[in-house]
Design a protein around this motif. Structure first.
Motif, PDB file in Angstrom:
ATOM      1  N   LEU A 141       0.967  -1.143   0.010  1.00  0.00           N
ATOM      2  CA  LEU A 141      -0.003  -0.037  -0.103  1.00  0.00           C
ATOM      3  C   LEU A 141       0.784   1.334   0.005  1.00  0.00           C
ATOM      4  O   LEU A 141       0.460   2.287  -0.574  1.00  0.00           O
ATOM      5  CB  LEU A 141      -0.945   0.067   1.243  1.00  0.00           C
ATOM      6  CG  LEU A 141      -1.940  -1.177   1.178  1.00  0.00           C
ATOM      7  CD1 LEU A 141      -2.969  -1.166   2.378  1.00  0.00           C
ATOM      8  CD2 LEU A 141      -3.004  -0.962  -0.008  1.00  0.00           C
ATOM      9  N   THR A 142       2.178   1.229   0.958  1.00  0.00           N
ATOM     10  CA  THR A 142       2.760   2.359   0.739  1.00  0.00           C
ATOM     11  C   THR A 142       3.422   2.583  -0.786  1.00  0.00           C
ATOM     12  O   THR A 142       3.427   3.509  -1.026  1.00  0.00           O
ATOM     13  CB  THR A 142       4.137   2.085   1.727  1.00  0.00           C
ATOM     14  OG1 THR A 142       3.626   1.724   3.157  1.00  0.00           O
ATOM     15  CG2 THR A 142       5.233   3.371   1.758  1.00  0.00           C
ATOM     16  N   PHE A 143       3.962   1.632  -1.426  1.00  0.00           N
ATOM     17  CA  PHE A 143       4.222   1.704  -2.766  1.00  0.00           C
ATOM     18  C   PHE A 143       3.088   2.271  -3.676  1.00  0.00           C
ATOM     19  O   PHE A 143       3.608   3.011  -4.558  1.00  0.00           O
ATOM     20  CB  PHE A 143       4.782   0.319  -3.129  1.00  0.00           C
ATOM     21  CG  PHE A 143       5.236   0.264  -4.598  1.00  0.00           C
ATOM     22  CD1 PHE A 143       6.406   0.797  -4.904  1.00  0.00           C
ATOM     23  CD2 PHE A 143       4.474  -0.076  -5.597  1.00  0.00           C
ATOM     24  CE1 PHE A 143       7.211   0.977  -6.056  1.00  0.00           C
ATOM     25  CE2 PHE A 143       5.086  -0.009  -6.896  1.00  0.00           C
ATOM     26  CZ  PHE A 143       6.406   0.527  -7.097  1.00  0.00           C
ATOM     27  N   GLU A 144       1.971   1.817  -3.386  1.00  0.00           N
ATOM     28  CA  GLU A 144       0.981   1.905  -4.158  1.00  0.00           C
ATOM     29  C   GLU A 144       0.621   3.825  -4.116  1.00  0.00           C
ATOM     30  O   GLU A 144       0.314   4.335  -5.061  1.00  0.00           O
ATOM     31  CB  GLU A 144      -0.507   1.551  -3.835  1.00  0.00           C
ATOM     32  CG  GLU A 144      -1.688   1.725  -4.876  1.00  0.00           C
ATOM     33  CD  GLU A 144      -2.862   0.905  -4.730  1.00  0.00           C
ATOM     34  OE1 GLU A 144      -3.667   1.228  -5.322  1.00  0.00           O
ATOM     35  OE2 GLU A 144      -2.591  -0.040  -4.175  1.00  0.00           O
ATOM     36  N   VAL A 145       0.529   4.034  -2.696  1.00  0.00           N
ATOM     37  CA  VAL A 145       0.645   5.479  -2.542  1.00  0.00           C
ATOM     38  C   VAL A 145       1.495   6.480  -3.059  1.00  0.00           C
ATOM     39  O   VAL A 145       1.349   7.610  -3.849  1.00  0.00           O
ATOM     40  CB  VAL A 145       0.558   5.804  -0.999  1.00  0.00           C
ATOM     41  CG1 VAL A 145       0.527   7.225  -0.677  1.00  0.00           C
ATOM     42  CG2 VAL A 145      -0.801   5.268  -0.287  1.00  0.00           C
ATOM     43  N   ALA A 146       2.705   5.811  -2.969  1.00  0.00           N
ATOM     44  CA  ALA A 146       3.844   6.748  -3.613  1.00  0.00           C
ATOM     45  C   ALA A 146       3.771   6.938  -5.214  1.00  0.00           C
ATOM     46  O   ALA A 146       3.947   7.825  -5.791  1.00  0.00           O
ATOM     47  CB  ALA A 146       5.281   5.840  -2.995  1.00  0.00           C
ATOM     48  N   LEU A 172       0.688   6.594  -6.878  1.00  0.00           N
ATOM     49  CA  LEU A 172      -0.269   7.568  -7.089  1.00  0.00           C
ATOM     50  C   LEU A 172       0.198   8.963  -7.090  1.00  0.00           C
ATOM     51  O   LEU A 172      -0.273   9.806  -7.580  1.00  0.00           O
ATOM     52  CB  LEU A 172      -1.777   7.250  -6.288  1.00  0.00           C
ATOM     53  CG  LEU A 172      -2.214   5.678  -6.536  1.00  0.00           C
ATOM     54  CD1 LEU A 172      -2.961   5.627  -5.594  1.00  0.00           C
ATOM     55  CD2 LEU A 172      -2.759   5.680  -7.942  1.00  0.00           C
ATOM     56  N   LYS A 173       0.952   9.259  -5.731  1.00  0.00           N
ATOM     57  CA  LYS A 173       1.197  10.688  -5.503  1.00  0.00           C
ATOM     58  C   LYS A 173       2.152  11.106  -6.694  1.00  0.00           C
ATOM     59  O   LYS A 173       2.162  12.215  -7.310  1.00  0.00           O
ATOM     60  CB  LYS A 173       2.352  10.708  -4.358  1.00  0.00           C
ATOM     61  CG  LYS A 173       1.355  10.712  -3.097  1.00  0.00           C
ATOM     62  CD  LYS A 173       2.130  10.808  -1.796  1.00  0.00           C
ATOM     63  CE  LYS A 173       1.446  11.008  -0.728  1.00  0.00           C
ATOM     64  NZ  LYS A 173       2.141  11.151   0.621  1.00  0.00           N
ATOM     65  N   ARG A 174       3.129  10.092  -7.447  1.00  0.00           N
ATOM     66  CA  ARG A 174       3.898  10.636  -8.324  1.00  0.00           C
ATOM     67  C   ARG A 174       2.839  10.886  -9.850  1.00  0.00           C
ATOM     68  O   ARG A 174       3.125  11.915 -10.386  1.00  0.00           O
ATOM     69  CB  ARG A 174       4.918   9.542  -8.846  1.00  0.00           C
ATOM     70  CG  ARG A 174       6.148   9.596  -7.946  1.00  0.00           C
ATOM     71  CD  ARG A 174       7.104   8.704  -8.599  1.00  0.00           C
ATOM     72  NE  ARG A 174       6.971   7.279  -8.607  1.00  0.00           N
ATOM     73  CZ  ARG A 174       7.052   6.454  -7.687  1.00  0.00           C
ATOM     74  NH1 ARG A 174       7.574   6.925  -6.501  1.00  0.00           N
ATOM     75  NH2 ARG A 174       6.757   5.079  -7.856  1.00  0.00           N
ATOM     76  N   LEU A 175       1.900  10.057  -9.800  1.00  0.00           N
ATOM     77  CA  LEU A 175       0.994  10.596 -10.934  1.00  0.00           C
ATOM     78  C   LEU A 175       0.244  11.747 -10.970  1.00  0.00           C
ATOM     79  O   LEU A 175       0.018  12.400 -11.735  1.00  0.00           O
ATOM     80  CB  LEU A 175       0.108   9.369 -11.179  1.00  0.00           C
ATOM     81  CG  LEU A 175       0.579   7.912 -11.575  1.00  0.00           C
ATOM     82  CD1 LEU A 175      -0.473   6.791 -11.537  1.00  0.00           C
ATOM     83  CD2 LEU A 175       1.060   8.070 -13.046  1.00  0.00           C
ATOM     84  N   TYR A 179       1.144  14.353  -8.626  1.00  0.00           N
ATOM     85  CA  TYR A 179       1.848  15.853  -8.667  1.00  0.00           C
ATOM     86  C   TYR A 179       3.144  15.653  -9.474  1.00  0.00           C
ATOM     87  O   TYR A 179       3.824  16.642  -9.476  1.00  0.00           O
ATOM     88  CB  TYR A 179       2.436  15.823  -7.258  1.00  0.00           C
ATOM     89  CG  TYR A 179       1.081  15.909  -6.331  1.00  0.00           C
ATOM     90  CD1 TYR A 179       0.252  16.949  -6.232  1.00  0.00           C
ATOM     91  CD2 TYR A 179       0.862  14.676  -5.179  1.00  0.00           C
ATOM     92  CE1 TYR A 179      -0.682  17.116  -5.284  1.00  0.00           C
ATOM     93  CE2 TYR A 179      -0.152  14.945  -4.339  1.00  0.00           C
ATOM     94  CZ  TYR A 179      -0.857  15.952  -4.564  1.00  0.00           C
ATOM     95  OH  TYR A 179      -2.084  16.092  -3.502  1.00  0.00           O
ATOM     96  N   GLY A 180       3.362  14.464 -10.264  1.00  0.00           N
ATOM     97  CA  GLY A 180       4.700  14.449 -11.058  1.00  0.00           C
ATOM     98  C   GLY A 180       5.814  14.290 -10.353  1.00  0.00           C
ATOM     99  O   GLY A 180       5.913  14.335  -8.853  1.00  0.00           O
ATOM    100  N   LYS A 181       6.889  13.810 -10.968  1.00  0.00           N
ATOM    101  CA  LYS A 181       8.181  13.240 -10.245  1.00  0.00           C
ATOM    102  C   LYS A 181       8.982  14.605  -9.859  1.00  0.00           C
ATOM    103  O   LYS A 181       9.186  15.798 -10.666  1.00  0.00           O
ATOM    104  CB  LYS A 181       9.048  12.480 -11.244  1.00  0.00           C
ATOM    105  CG  LYS A 181       9.504  11.356 -10.861  1.00  0.00           C
ATOM    106  CD  LYS A 181      10.270  10.511 -11.756  1.00  0.00           C
ATOM    107  CE  LYS A 181      10.721   9.197 -11.183  1.00  0.00           C
ATOM    108  NZ  LYS A 181      11.266   8.396 -12.420  1.00  0.00           N
ATOM    109  N   LYS A 182       9.387  14.651  -8.785  1.00  0.00           N
ATOM    110  CA  LYS A 182      10.277  15.821  -8.246  1.00  0.00           C
ATOM    111  C   LYS A 182      11.467  15.508  -8.083  1.00  0.00           C
ATOM    112  O   LYS A 182      11.975  14.215  -7.384  1.00  0.00           O
ATOM    113  CB  LYS A 182       9.774  16.503  -6.907  1.00  0.00           C
ATOM    114  CG  LYS A 182       8.449  16.929  -7.390  1.00  0.00           C
ATOM    115  CD  LYS A 182       7.980  17.756  -6.039  1.00  0.00           C
ATOM    116  CE  LYS A 182       6.438  18.356  -6.337  1.00  0.00           C
ATOM    117  NZ  LYS A 182       6.059  19.237  -5.473  1.00  0.00           N
TER     118      LYS A 182
END
Length: 67
Positions: free
Chosen positions: A52-57, A59-62, A64-67
């Motif tokens: 779930l942690t990987f999935e949240v990360a 989804l956040k990248r999708l 907000y974009g990669k930083k």
């Protein structure tokens, strides 16, 4: 099984005093099985948390974009 609550019950040592060696071994084996079962549950839950942690990360990248 042994009673391990603290509410006015005899200590574990007192509970074991009247038992034979075979009865004590049996109790220990039962406790080992319970511990193994709980250990498996913990491993499964840790794996689910990691997924779930990987999935949240992801989804956040999708979002907000990669930083």
């Amino acid at each position: 099984m042994l009673n391990t609550n603290a509410s006015n019950t005899p200590s574990v040592a007192q509970q074991l005093m009247g038992l034979s060696f075979d009865e004590i071994v049996s109790i220990v084996e039962q406790h080992k099985q319970v511990i193994a079962s709980h250990s498996d549950e913990i491993k499964n839950k840790d794996l689910k948390i990691s997924q779930l942690t990987f999935e949240v990360a992801t989804l956040k990248r999708l979002k907000y974009g990669k930083k």
